[in-house]
Design a protein around this motif. Structure first.
Motif, PDB file in Angstrom:
ATOM      1  N   LEU A  85      -6.984  -3.186   1.663  1.00  0.00           N
ATOM      2  CA  LEU A  85      -7.706  -3.705   2.812  1.00  0.00           C
ATOM      3  C   LEU A  85      -7.160  -3.055   4.074  1.00  0.00           C
ATOM      4  CD1 LEU A  85      -7.850  -7.500   1.861  1.00  0.00           C
ATOM      5  CD2 LEU A  85      -9.631  -5.763   1.564  1.00  0.00           C
ATOM      6  N   GLY A  86      -7.962  -3.018   5.106  1.00  0.00           N
ATOM      7  CA  GLY A  86      -7.584  -2.356   6.346  1.00  0.00           C
ATOM      8  C   GLY A  86      -6.398  -2.973   7.058  1.00  0.00           C
ATOM      9  N   ASP A  87      -6.077  -4.237   6.755  1.00  0.00           N
ATOM     10  CA  ASP A  87      -4.958  -4.907   7.423  1.00  0.00           C
ATOM     11  C   ASP A  87      -3.642  -4.775   6.661  1.00  0.00           C
ATOM     12  OD1 ASP A  87      -5.355  -6.604   5.271  1.00  0.00           O
ATOM     13  OD2 ASP A  87      -5.878  -8.355   6.480  1.00  0.00           O
ATOM     14  N   GLY A  88      -3.613  -3.932   5.623  1.00  0.00           N
ATOM     15  CA  GLY A  88      -2.377  -3.703   4.871  1.00  0.00           C
ATOM     16  C   GLY A  88      -2.244  -4.526   3.610  1.00  0.00           C
ATOM     17  N   ARG A  89      -3.130  -5.482   3.405  1.00  0.00           N
ATOM     18  CA  ARG A  89      -3.084  -6.273   2.173  1.00  0.00           C
ATOM     19  C   ARG A  89      -3.792  -5.534   1.044  1.00  0.00           C
ATOM     20  NH1 ARG A  89      -6.091 -11.591   3.437  1.00  0.00           N
ATOM     21  NH2 ARG A  89      -7.391 -10.060   4.508  1.00  0.00           N
ATOM     22  N   VAL A  90      -3.569  -6.004  -0.173  1.00  0.00           N
ATOM     23  CA  VAL A  90      -4.317  -5.555  -1.341  1.00  0.00           C
ATOM     24  C   VAL A  90      -5.114  -6.747  -1.844  1.00  0.00           C
ATOM     25  CG1 VAL A  90      -4.123  -4.808  -3.752  1.00  0.00           C
ATOM     26  CG2 VAL A  90      -2.739  -3.703  -1.999  1.00  0.00           C
ATOM     27  N   GLN A  91      -6.386  -6.518  -2.134  1.00  0.00           N
ATOM     28  CA  GLN A  91      -7.239  -7.554  -2.713  1.00  0.00           C
ATOM     29  C   GLN A  91      -7.380  -7.277  -4.197  1.00  0.00           C
ATOM     30  OE1 GLN A  91     -11.090  -8.048  -0.921  1.00  0.00           O
ATOM     31  NE2 GLN A  91     -11.796  -9.410  -2.523  1.00  0.00           N
ATOM     32  N   VAL A  92      -7.300  -8.342  -4.978  1.00  0.00           N
ATOM     33  CA  VAL A  92      -7.489  -8.260  -6.423  1.00  0.00           C
ATOM     34  C   VAL A  92      -8.563  -9.272  -6.795  1.00  0.00           C
ATOM     35  CG1 VAL A  92      -6.382  -8.498  -8.686  1.00  0.00           C
ATOM     36  CG2 VAL A  92      -5.038  -7.673  -6.721  1.00  0.00           C
ATOM     37  N   VAL A  93      -9.577  -8.829  -7.512  1.00  0.00           N
ATOM     38  CA  VAL A  93     -10.591  -9.731  -8.044  1.00  0.00           C
ATOM     39  C   VAL A  93     -10.486  -9.623  -9.564  1.00  0.00           C
ATOM     40  CG1 VAL A  93     -13.046 -10.260  -8.212  1.00  0.00           C
ATOM     41  CG2 VAL A  93     -12.086  -9.461  -6.033  1.00  0.00           C
ATOM     42  N   ALA A  94     -10.108 -10.728 -10.199  1.00  0.00           N
ATOM     43  CA  ALA A  94      -9.890 -10.731 -11.646  1.00  0.00           C
ATOM     44  C   ALA A  94     -10.760 -11.783 -12.302  1.00  0.00           C
ATOM     45  CB  ALA A  94      -8.420 -11.000 -11.952  1.00  0.00           C
ATOM     46  N   GLU A  95     -11.404 -11.408 -13.395  1.00  0.00           N
ATOM     47  CA  GLU A  95     -12.195 -12.353 -14.168  1.00  0.00           C
ATOM     48  C   GLU A  95     -11.675 -12.404 -15.597  1.00  0.00           C
ATOM     49  OE1 GLU A  95     -16.449 -12.237 -11.830  1.00  0.00           O
ATOM     50  OE2 GLU A  95     -16.387 -11.505 -13.894  1.00  0.00           O
ATOM     51  N   PRO A 104       5.580  -3.208  -7.598  1.00  0.00           N
ATOM     52  CA  PRO A 104       5.955  -2.096  -6.723  1.00  0.00           C
ATOM     53  C   PRO A 104       5.917  -2.551  -5.266  1.00  0.00           C
ATOM     54  CG  PRO A 104       4.134  -1.489  -8.185  1.00  0.00           C
ATOM     55  CD  PRO A 104       4.345  -2.957  -8.320  1.00  0.00           C
ATOM     56  N   GLY A 105       6.722  -1.947  -4.441  1.00  0.00           N
ATOM     57  CA  GLY A 105       6.741  -2.309  -3.029  1.00  0.00           C
ATOM     58  C   GLY A 105       7.482  -3.612  -2.819  1.00  0.00           C
ATOM     59  N   ARG A 106       6.994  -4.397  -1.858  1.00  0.00           N
ATOM     60  CA  ARG A 106       7.633  -5.682  -1.543  1.00  0.00           C
ATOM     61  C   ARG A 106       6.540  -6.691  -1.211  1.00  0.00           C
ATOM     62  NH1 ARG A 106       9.003  -7.991   3.125  1.00  0.00           N
ATOM     63  NH2 ARG A 106       8.555  -6.094   4.306  1.00  0.00           N
ATOM     64  N   VAL A 107       6.368  -7.674  -2.072  1.00  0.00           N
ATOM     65  CA  VAL A 107       5.360  -8.715  -1.883  1.00  0.00           C
ATOM     66  C   VAL A 107       5.983  -9.843  -1.067  1.00  0.00           C
ATOM     67  CG1 VAL A 107       3.924 -10.439  -3.041  1.00  0.00           C
ATOM     68  CG2 VAL A 107       4.153  -8.137  -4.013  1.00  0.00           C
ATOM     69  N   THR A 108       5.316 -10.205   0.038  1.00  0.00           N
ATOM     70  CA  THR A 108       5.809 -11.317   0.860  1.00  0.00           C
ATOM     71  C   THR A 108       4.936 -12.561   0.726  1.00  0.00           C
ATOM     72  OG1 THR A 108       4.603 -10.516   2.797  1.00  0.00           O
ATOM     73  CG2 THR A 108       6.889  -9.779   2.536  1.00  0.00           C
ATOM     74  N   GLY A 109       3.763 -12.428   0.125  1.00  0.00           N
ATOM     75  CA  GLY A 109       2.909 -13.585  -0.070  1.00  0.00           C
ATOM     76  C   GLY A 109       1.702 -13.265  -0.925  1.00  0.00           C
ATOM     77  N   VAL A 110       1.246 -14.250  -1.669  1.00  0.00           N
ATOM     78  CA  VAL A 110       0.065 -14.116  -2.515  1.00  0.00           C
ATOM     79  C   VAL A 110      -0.792 -15.362  -2.312  1.00  0.00           C
ATOM     80  CG1 VAL A 110      -0.799 -13.905  -4.878  1.00  0.00           C
ATOM     81  CG2 VAL A 110       1.342 -12.780  -4.238  1.00  0.00           C
ATOM     82  N   GLN A 161       0.851  -1.190   0.000  1.00  0.00           N
ATOM     83  CA  GLN A 161       0.000   0.000   0.000  1.00  0.00           C
ATOM     84  C   GLN A 161       0.887   1.239   0.000  1.00  0.00           C
ATOM     85  OE1 GLN A 161      -3.140  -0.023   2.928  1.00  0.00           O
ATOM     86  NE2 GLN A 161      -3.887  -2.018   2.297  1.00  0.00           N
ATOM     87  N   GLN A 162       0.389   2.294  -0.633  1.00  0.00           N
ATOM     88  CA  GLN A 162       1.112   3.561  -0.735  1.00  0.00           C
ATOM     89  C   GLN A 162       2.369   3.467  -1.615  1.00  0.00           C
ATOM     90  OE1 GLN A 162      -0.307   6.305   0.820  1.00  0.00           O
ATOM     91  NE2 GLN A 162      -1.940   4.901   1.412  1.00  0.00           N
ATOM     92  N   VAL A 163       2.395   2.503  -2.541  1.00  0.00           N
ATOM     93  CA  VAL A 163       3.555   2.334  -3.419  1.00  0.00           C
ATOM     94  C   VAL A 163       3.154   2.226  -4.888  1.00  0.00           C
ATOM     95  CG1 VAL A 163       5.040   1.306  -1.642  1.00  0.00           C
ATOM     96  CG2 VAL A 163       3.577  -0.184  -3.053  1.00  0.00           C
ATOM     97  N   GLY A 164       1.885   2.519  -5.225  1.00  0.00           N
ATOM     98  CA  GLY A 164       1.421   2.413  -6.604  1.00  0.00           C
ATOM     99  C   GLY A 164       1.038   1.009  -7.017  1.00  0.00           C
ATOM    100  N   PHE A 165       0.878   0.135  -6.027  1.00  0.00           N
ATOM    101  CA  PHE A 165       0.607  -1.271  -6.337  1.00  0.00           C
ATOM    102  C   PHE A 165      -0.726  -1.458  -7.044  1.00  0.00           C
ATOM    103  CE2 PHE A 165      -0.543  -5.657  -5.596  1.00  0.00           C
ATOM    104  CZ  PHE A 165       0.662  -6.313  -5.771  1.00  0.00           C
ATOM    105  N   ARG A 166      -1.794  -0.811  -6.611  1.00  0.00           N
ATOM    106  CA  ARG A 166      -3.105  -0.982  -7.253  1.00  0.00           C
ATOM    107  C   ARG A 166      -3.069  -0.459  -8.685  1.00  0.00           C
ATOM    108  NH1 ARG A 166      -7.185   2.000  -3.801  1.00  0.00           N
ATOM    109  NH2 ARG A 166      -5.383   3.339  -3.561  1.00  0.00           N
TER     110      ARG A 166
END
Length: 97
Positions: free
Chosen positions: A45-55, A74-80, A21-26
């Motif tokens: 999301l409020g817990d710092g994650r980003v949610q993606v819904v893709a169809e 962007p940023g640093r992804v630690t898990g998906v 979040q705050q790194v241009g990820f969305r």
């Protein structure tokens, strides 16, 4: 669930953890999804994650997942984490929420 054969659209609901979040990820995610031809949305999301819904087709959603897990995000992804389901009513384009 239909769609893993690649012929029917599917929905991938994805949660991305890390400093995303705050790194241009969305914005970055939306651009990649539109390049692939997916519809859906991305949101913080409020817990710092980003949610993606893709169809889209299964293979197209897998392309987005590979990019989200890749080194160029962007940023640093630690898990998906993702879950697969049937599509809903559909989305018009790919939005940032």
């Amino acid at each position: 669930m239909q769609g893993r054969d690649g012929l029917q659209p599917v929905r991938a609901t994805i949660w991305v953890r890390g400093r995303v979040q705050q790194v241009g990820f969305r914005w970055w995610t939306r651009a990649r999804a539109l390049e692939i031809g997916l519809s859906g949305y991305t949101s913080n999301l409020g817990d710092g994650r980003v949610q993606v819904v893709a169809e889209g087709l299964h293979g197209e959603c897998e392309q987005l997942l590979a990019l989200l897990r890749g080194p160029d995000t962007p940023g640093r992804v630690t898990g998906v984490t993702e879950i697969w389901s049937a599509t809903g009513e559909g989305y018009d384009g790919f939005a940032i929420r």
